[in-house]
Design a protein around this motif. Structure first.
Motif, PDB file in Angstrom:
ATOM      1  N   LYS A 439     -10.223   0.688  -8.239  1.00 49.61           N
ATOM      2  CA  LYS A 439      -9.189  -0.076  -7.531  1.00 49.61           C
ATOM      3  C   LYS A 439      -7.826   0.129  -8.189  1.00 49.61           C
ATOM      4  O   LYS A 439      -6.798   0.276  -7.510  1.00 49.61           O
ATOM      5  N   GLU A 443      -4.624   1.861  -6.146  1.00 51.54           N
ATOM      6  CA  GLU A 443      -3.383   1.113  -5.920  1.00 51.54           C
ATOM      7  C   GLU A 443      -2.197   1.755  -6.623  1.00 51.54           C
ATOM      8  O   GLU A 443      -1.055   1.617  -6.175  1.00 51.54           O
ATOM      9  N   ARG A 446      -0.415   3.995  -4.250  1.00 51.70           N
ATOM     10  CA  ARG A 446      -0.024   3.329  -2.996  1.00 51.70           C
ATOM     11  C   ARG A 446      -1.127   3.413  -1.937  1.00 51.70           C
ATOM     12  O   ARG A 446      -0.856   3.499  -0.741  1.00 51.70           O
ATOM     13  N   THR A 448      -5.192   2.047  -0.512  1.00 56.52           N
ATOM     14  CA  THR A 448      -5.965   0.819  -0.310  1.00 56.52           C
ATOM     15  C   THR A 448      -7.449   1.149  -0.403  1.00 56.52           C
ATOM     16  O   THR A 448      -7.876   2.270  -0.074  1.00 56.52           O
ATOM     17  N   ASN A 450     -11.303  -0.802   0.479  1.00 57.57           N
ATOM     18  CA  ASN A 450     -12.050  -1.949   0.969  1.00 57.57           C
ATOM     19  C   ASN A 450     -13.474  -1.506   1.282  1.00 57.57           C
ATOM     20  O   ASN A 450     -13.797  -0.303   1.215  1.00 57.57           O
ATOM     21  N   LYS A 464      -7.937   4.827   1.416  1.00 54.58           N
ATOM     22  CA  LYS A 464      -6.865   5.481   2.164  1.00 54.58           C
ATOM     23  C   LYS A 464      -5.705   5.788   1.219  1.00 54.58           C
ATOM     24  O   LYS A 464      -5.243   4.895   0.494  1.00 54.58           O
TER      25      LYS A 464
END
Length: 474
Positions: A439, A443, A446, A448, A450, A464
């Motif tokens: 994670k 991040e 930039r 994501t 899930n 992504k």
């Protein structure tokens, strides 16, 4: 200000129309009274000059021709009735006199009789136009009523209406100019007044709980704005102090939790290691012909436990010291396939409809992300009869989408919100730091991450990253 101008213009226009109508009504009433008075004076003059006795019966003879002369001089037509309401004489031509009532209504006679000033006026309608009709007594030389004079009066308001339209047009021009001036003035005044408020609003929108916040500095603010600015600046000072305390507290809490977990995981291999050493010390016999074999088994057990502690320390070190971020122009499809080459499980499959999807990422960290997700997927398939892991890479708008799906045991709902927390896992193997590190890497670029999961059906992790436009792999 604009609303006041609009309301004032509407009110003044309404008052102007009302005033014009009142003036017009007063003018016509006064003119009607003057005409009545002039006609009555002319009638009195005729009475003085006539040779007929001044009686009700002689009215038709007295005004045989005189009624036309009076109407011509006064420029108005009128009628004469007897006291019973019967028509005696009319100044109108014969072809127009047919429309004149030959007998007055009893209501008119009664109202005229009870009127204090011996005068009665009613409003009538003819051909769609309203007009007034006045009735007053004709007195003889001794002030005794001998007849009734009827004077129809048509109000001509065309001139007044024209004047009213011209005045309203001029007034509308003036108020339109005032309205435009008010709009311009209100705009500049509001910009001047709200300039300080806009500055404060912008600063408030930029305020963050973490990081540095700038204070507001406004030259020569008003009293209220100055108080607001001072309050905001004091709040910024307190917020920074609170942020420092909170960050220190969170760091201390995180390290305490991490230290507790590390200590717990290190104790797990130490306990069997201690028991193994104690058991070896108690049972080892140097004269035993199998002593060499037992020493090898003992050494092997010690090495396994030491390796376990070394893995724990290595995982903790990797999480605490993330490598410096690099921006490389990569073909994501190629790098993901490269990351999967270290796995030899036949149930791992890779799919991509494109040969090249370019993004700016760190090659090493992207490989680390893929390998961690695939390792987690493999650990979720211990008891599955037909295990399957599917890794896909595809374009989705301006993003590159990477999915890792498995048909493993799934994640329970009560653990989903903790899945990315950097804590040690409760499994017998694994440190629990992998997803937290993934994670963090995603991040930083930039991106994501899930997931969706169903117990007994499997889990899908989706990542992504922004794609790089109009570039080729270096």
């Amino acid at each position: 200000m604009i609303l006041l101008v609009v309301i004032a213009s509407v009110l003044i226009a309404g008052v102007t129309i009302y005033q014009y109508r009142e003036q017009s009504q007063d003018y016509h009433e006064n003119r009607l009274e003057r005409k009545e008075e002039q006609i009555l004076q002319s009638v009195a003059y005729v009475f003085r000059e006539t040779t007929y006795p001044i009686t009700e019966e002689n009215l038709q003879y007295i005004f045989m021709d005189e009624i036309y002369k009076i109407a011509d001089v006064q420029n108005v037509n009128f009628n004469i009735y007897d006291l019973e309401g019967g028509l005696v004489k009319s100044s109108r031509p014969s072809f127009e006199a047919d429309s004149i009532s030959n007998c007055l209504d009893a209501e008119i006679l009664n109202n005229l009789l009870i009127s204090p000033d011996r005068r009665y006026m009613e409003e009538k309608t003819a051909a769609g136009d309203k007009y007034k009709s006045s009735y007053t007594y004709i007195n003889d030389n001794k002030f005794k009523p001998i007849g009734i004079m009827n004077l129809p009066y048509f109000e001509d308001n065309s001139f007044n209406n024209m004047e009213l339209r011209e005045f309203l047009f001029r007034l509308g021009g003036v108020y339109l100019l005032m309205l435009l001036s008010a709009i311009i003035l209100a705009y500049f005044i509001s910009k001047y007044i709200t300039r300080s408020l806009q500055t404060i609003s912008d600063k408030m929108q930029q305020t963050k709980l973490t990081g540095s916040n700038e204070k507001i500095n406004i030259e020569n603010p008003g009293e209220e704005i100055g108080k607001l600015v001072d309050s905001y600046n004091r709040m910024i000072d307190k917020l920074e102090e609170s942020a420092v305390k909170l960050a220190r507290s969170e760091r201390e809490q995180a390290w305490r939790e991490m230290a507790r977990q590390v200590a717990h995981e290190i104790k797990n291999p130490l306990t069997p290691l201690r028991l193994t050493v104690q058991n070896f010390e108690r049972k080892f016999d140097p004269t035993d012909p199998n002593a060499q074999t037992k020493i090898k088994e003992f050494s092997k057990t010690l090495i396994q436990q030491i390796d376990t502690m070394s893995n724990i320390a290595g995982a903790f070190s990797n999480f605490a010291n993330m490598p410096a971020q690099k921006n490389e122009t990569l073909n994501v499809v190629k790098i993901v396939k490269l990351a999967l080459e270290i796995f030899h499980e036949e149930y791992i499959h890779f799919i991509s409809d494109e040969q090249e999807i370019i993004a700016k990422l760190d090659r090493t960290q992207l490989i680390r992300v893929i390998t961690n997700l695939v390792k987690n997927a493999i650990q979720a398939l211990p008891d599955v009869e037909s295990p399957r892991i599917l890794v896909t890479v595809a374009s989705e708008g301006n993003f590159v989408k990477i999915s890792v799906a498995d048909n493993g045991v799934g994640i329970s709902d009560d653990l989903k919100h903790k899945i990315f927390e950097p804590k040690f896992t409760t499994k017998s193997s694994g440190m629990g730091l992998g997803l937290g590190m993934v994670k963090n890497i995603v991040e930083n670029y930039r991106g994501t991450i899930n997931f969706t999961s169903h117990i007994g059906k499997g889990t899908v992790f989706t990542i992504k990253f922004p794609k790089e436009k109009n570039t080729k792999e270096a």
